[in-house]
Scaffold this motif. Sequence first.
Motif, mmCIF file in Angstrom:
data_model
loop_
_atom_site.group_PDB
_atom_site.id
_atom_site.type_symbol
_atom_site.label_atom_id
_atom_site.label_comp_id
_atom_site.label_asym_id
_atom_site.label_seq_id
_atom_site.Cartn_x
_atom_site.Cartn_y
_atom_site.Cartn_z
ATOM 1 N N SER A 137 0.782 -1.306 -0.001
ATOM 2 C CA SER A 137 -0.055 0.051 0.042
ATOM 3 C C SER A 137 0.877 1.345 0.046
ATOM 4 C CB SER A 137 -0.755 -0.132 1.173
ATOM 5 O OG SER A 137 -1.442 1.263 1.358
ATOM 6 N N LEU A 166 -0.507 4.168 0.820
ATOM 7 C CA LEU A 166 -0.582 5.128 1.969
ATOM 8 C C LEU A 166 0.041 4.562 3.070
ATOM 9 C CD1 LEU A 166 -2.654 7.000 3.262
ATOM 10 C CD2 LEU A 166 -4.207 5.234 3.476
ATOM 11 N N LEU A 167 0.434 3.179 3.194
ATOM 12 C CA LEU A 167 1.220 2.706 4.466
ATOM 13 C C LEU A 167 2.626 2.944 4.262
ATOM 14 C CD1 LEU A 167 -0.649 -0.730 4.749
ATOM 15 C CD2 LEU A 167 -0.853 1.096 6.270
ATOM 16 N N TYR A 227 3.078 6.549 5.388
ATOM 17 C CA TYR A 227 2.748 6.379 6.815
ATOM 18 C C TYR A 227 4.031 5.991 7.311
ATOM 19 C CZ TYR A 227 1.715 4.461 11.315
ATOM 20 O OH TYR A 227 1.940 4.201 12.385
ATOM 21 N N ILE A 270 6.438 9.090 8.703
ATOM 22 C CA ILE A 270 5.941 9.539 9.754
ATOM 23 C C ILE A 270 6.820 9.245 11.044
ATOM 24 C CG2 ILE A 270 4.189 10.341 11.182
ATOM 25 C CD1 ILE A 270 2.171 10.093 8.978
ATOM 26 N N VAL A 286 -1.864 12.969 -1.163
ATOM 27 C CA VAL A 286 -1.963 12.081 0.262
ATOM 28 C C VAL A 286 -0.454 12.498 0.898
ATOM 29 C CG1 VAL A 286 -1.358 9.972 1.177
ATOM 30 C CG2 VAL A 286 -3.234 10.279 -0.600
ATOM 31 N N LEU A 336 0.151 14.117 4.534
ATOM 32 C CA LEU A 336 0.359 13.378 5.636
ATOM 33 C C LEU A 336 1.884 13.929 6.172
ATOM 34 C CD1 LEU A 336 -0.318 9.687 4.915
ATOM 35 C CD2 LEU A 336 -1.338 11.274 6.394
ATOM 36 N N ASP A 349 -6.100 0.288 -2.635
ATOM 37 C CA ASP A 349 -5.179 1.363 -2.180
ATOM 38 C C ASP A 349 -5.398 2.685 -2.164
ATOM 39 O OD1 ASP A 349 -2.640 1.264 -0.979
ATOM 40 O OD2 ASP A 349 -1.409 1.616 -2.676
ATOM 41 N N VAL A 395 -7.245 6.154 -1.980
ATOM 42 C CA VAL A 395 -7.888 7.052 -0.869
ATOM 43 C C VAL A 395 -8.798 8.273 -1.436
ATOM 44 C CG1 VAL A 395 -7.650 8.113 1.288
ATOM 45 C CG2 VAL A 395 -5.741 6.939 0.241
ATOM 46 N N PRO A 398 -8.538 2.082 3.231
ATOM 47 C CA PRO A 398 -7.866 3.334 3.143
ATOM 48 C C PRO A 398 -8.291 4.548 3.642
ATOM 49 C CG PRO A 398 -7.487 2.129 0.932
ATOM 50 C CD PRO A 398 -8.814 1.637 1.691
ATOM 51 N N ILE A 408 -7.806 4.140 7.424
ATOM 52 C CA ILE A 408 -6.528 4.380 7.730
ATOM 53 C C ILE A 408 -5.957 5.808 7.561
ATOM 54 C CG2 ILE A 408 -4.023 3.312 7.130
ATOM 55 C CD1 ILE A 408 -5.402 1.174 8.199
ATOM 56 N N PHE A 409 -6.399 6.175 6.677
ATOM 57 C CA PHE A 409 -5.888 7.730 6.433
ATOM 58 C C PHE A 409 -6.447 8.505 7.553
ATOM 59 C CE2 PHE A 409 -6.308 11.880 4.013
ATOM 60 C CZ PHE A 409 -4.950 12.031 3.607
ATOM 61 N N VAL A 447 -4.202 7.906 10.388
ATOM 62 C CA VAL A 447 -2.826 8.440 10.668
ATOM 63 C C VAL A 447 -2.578 9.821 10.097
ATOM 64 C CG1 VAL A 447 -1.986 6.225 9.524
ATOM 65 C CG2 VAL A 447 -2.453 7.623 7.818
ATOM 66 N N ARG A 448 -3.693 10.666 9.887
ATOM 67 C CA ARG A 448 -3.551 12.029 9.897
ATOM 68 C C ARG A 448 -3.285 12.632 11.393
ATOM 69 N NH1 ARG A 448 -7.947 14.707 5.968
ATOM 70 N NH2 ARG A 448 -6.384 16.046 4.847
ATOM 71 N N ASN A 499 0.241 5.583 14.672
ATOM 72 C CA ASN A 499 -0.793 4.625 15.388
ATOM 73 C C ASN A 499 -0.303 3.442 15.582
ATOM 74 O OD1 ASN A 499 -3.209 3.114 15.747
ATOM 75 N ND2 ASN A 499 -4.457 4.850 15.222
ATOM 76 N N VAL A 545 -1.774 0.710 13.015
ATOM 77 C CA VAL A 545 -1.608 0.960 11.867
ATOM 78 C C VAL A 545 -0.604 -0.008 11.334
ATOM 79 C CG1 VAL A 545 -1.235 2.526 9.979
ATOM 80 C CG2 VAL A 545 -2.906 2.861 11.640
ATOM 81 N N PHE A 591 -1.331 -3.580 11.377
ATOM 82 C CA PHE A 591 -1.955 -3.683 9.864
ATOM 83 C C PHE A 591 -1.023 -3.692 8.729
ATOM 84 C CE2 PHE A 591 -3.898 -1.530 5.971
ATOM 85 C CZ PHE A 591 -4.814 -2.441 5.615
ATOM 86 N N ALA A 592 -0.067 -2.898 8.753
ATOM 87 C CA ALA A 592 0.662 -2.548 7.722
ATOM 88 C C ALA A 592 1.664 -3.961 7.651
ATOM 89 C CB ALA A 592 1.831 -1.577 7.983
#
Lengths: 306, 285
Positions: free
Chosen positions: A134, A136-137, A140, A143, A245, A249, B213, B215, B230, B233-234, B237-238, B242, B245, B248-249
């Motif tokens: 992913s 997004l991950l 992430y 971060i 995105v 983030l 995937d 969003v 997503p 999750i978005f 994580v904003r 976490n 998450v 999950f990842a």
Amino acid sequence: MGQPARIRLRLPAGQRAVVAIPYVWLLVLFLIPLLIVLEISFAQFAPMARPPYESILRWAEDGVLRLKLQFDSYQYLLNEPLYVSAWFYSIKVAAISTLLCLLLGYPMAYAIARCPPTSRNVYLMLVMLPFWTSFLLRVYAWIGLLKTDGVINNVLLWLNIIDEPLQMMNTSFAVYVGIVYSYLPFMILPLYANLEKHDLTLLEAAQDLGCGPIRAVLRITLPLSMPGIVAGSLLVFIPAVGEYVIPSLLGSSDQLMIAKLLSDEFFMNRDWPRASAVAIAMVLLLLVPILIFQRFQNRTLQAARA
Amino acid sequence: MKTRGWFSRVMLWLGLAFLYLPIVLLVVFSFNASRLVTVWDADDSPTLRWYRALLTDHAVLDAAWLSIRVAAMTATGAAILGTLTGLALVRFGPFRGRAFLRGLSTAPLVMPEVITGLSMLLLFVSVEQVCRAAFGWQFDRGIVTITLAHITFTMTYVAVVVQSRLASCDDSLEEAALDLGARPAKVFFRITVPMIAPAILSGWLLAFTLSWDDVVVSQFVSGPGANTLPMVIFSKVRLGVNPSVNAFATLMVLIVGTGVLVAAWWLKRVEKRREREMRMAEAGQ
């Protein structure tokens, strides 16, 4: 299907049906939506109405269909400093990230292309594998690395390289890292596809004629790989300009990119005409790079067929 | 050549480290007991605490189920439409509107996601208005609208994959079958489809991943109550890192990694068998 090539403008019925399905789909779900965006970008914002705009076409009392085009939204885009700076910032971020991607991706693609064929596929697989996990991950993950009490700062503090944590999250730097990280495979693959086809005897010839290795790469490999560089750069630059995105983030909230402005106008201010105008402006801005990309894409496909 | 070779190999390894290090850390910290994620709590770690938290989180589980359904429908629809597009563009020769179809089928590929999302939503809103005005019928945005939007932007990826495969395949088998009197539909299903099956499968997987995937487009076209994974999750994580998450990842990396490796192995096997059969066929002539 495979009759000798002759120009037929009308296809047989069966083929026409095959063409019609994706054609109609794309017309209805891709082209018409864009035309609706274009229409609404000229409409008047009406905060109280549902949906919040006045249609550009209206039946007046005397039974005349009136067309009213409003250019306010576009004027706003050109005059409002917030927008002007968002445009410049988006282009700057995309350009710098593309350059960084190229600087990192080119040597990687070069190394893979010069590997023995058996290990090439393994390396390519390694480059592509993160792309399947992913997006997004993966963003992430940064971060945790970049934040003030994150991994990078902790390691640097522990090594006594820095005395106090660096501010990396919510900066342009974080956005560059995120974009380079996410789009690196898009840079490497076209470059690899190009570099792999090079005729190595050219380099040997250059060497025999007394050309140094660095000069040979600069004078032979680099010019030959231009199509790969252009394709890869556009594949990174185009989506990076409209990236939503990654800056949401990792980026700062003071310096917005254009996609974020579009979605804020739409969801928070509910100003549909202005959001649509931003979208149209974005399409126009990206049109030139997109057309260049399409030309390249077509040429590559034709080359593959030949 | 030597020095340059050395430099590019170092860059390759650095680049791969850059690609994998964040993922490795993500996995490691998913077993960390501390809520701070990046501060390792040596006393209580490793722990499966966040995995338990994840598997009892109903919002996440519901969203995952919605996402799986959307992704499976999207991938199937995109595979069909993308294959038809690729077939038309490569095998049908020049026809009126071909250039336009080519343009239409590459444009979504490079369209920024926010624009795709916005334009789809505006379409659905317009259709909604027409439906309400004409039939007094109200529909909710949700799984159907998300799937329609996803099919539209993923089918073009499938079309590209199928096109390049078809372009590299010889059409003499198809011609031979046609000459021997097979109907075009039969030729398509018995010869063309098996020949390009690996491309269709990789297109299906690509469409599934892209949909799973996404969003931005989903955020535009989904209605109240329909949250894809997503999106959930978005929004998590904003607010920062976490730990669940991370858990999950880790599961995702595991599943996707295995899936891709198995698919790659399978595709290679199919390819090898096809080559062997081709060789045998040629030798038998």
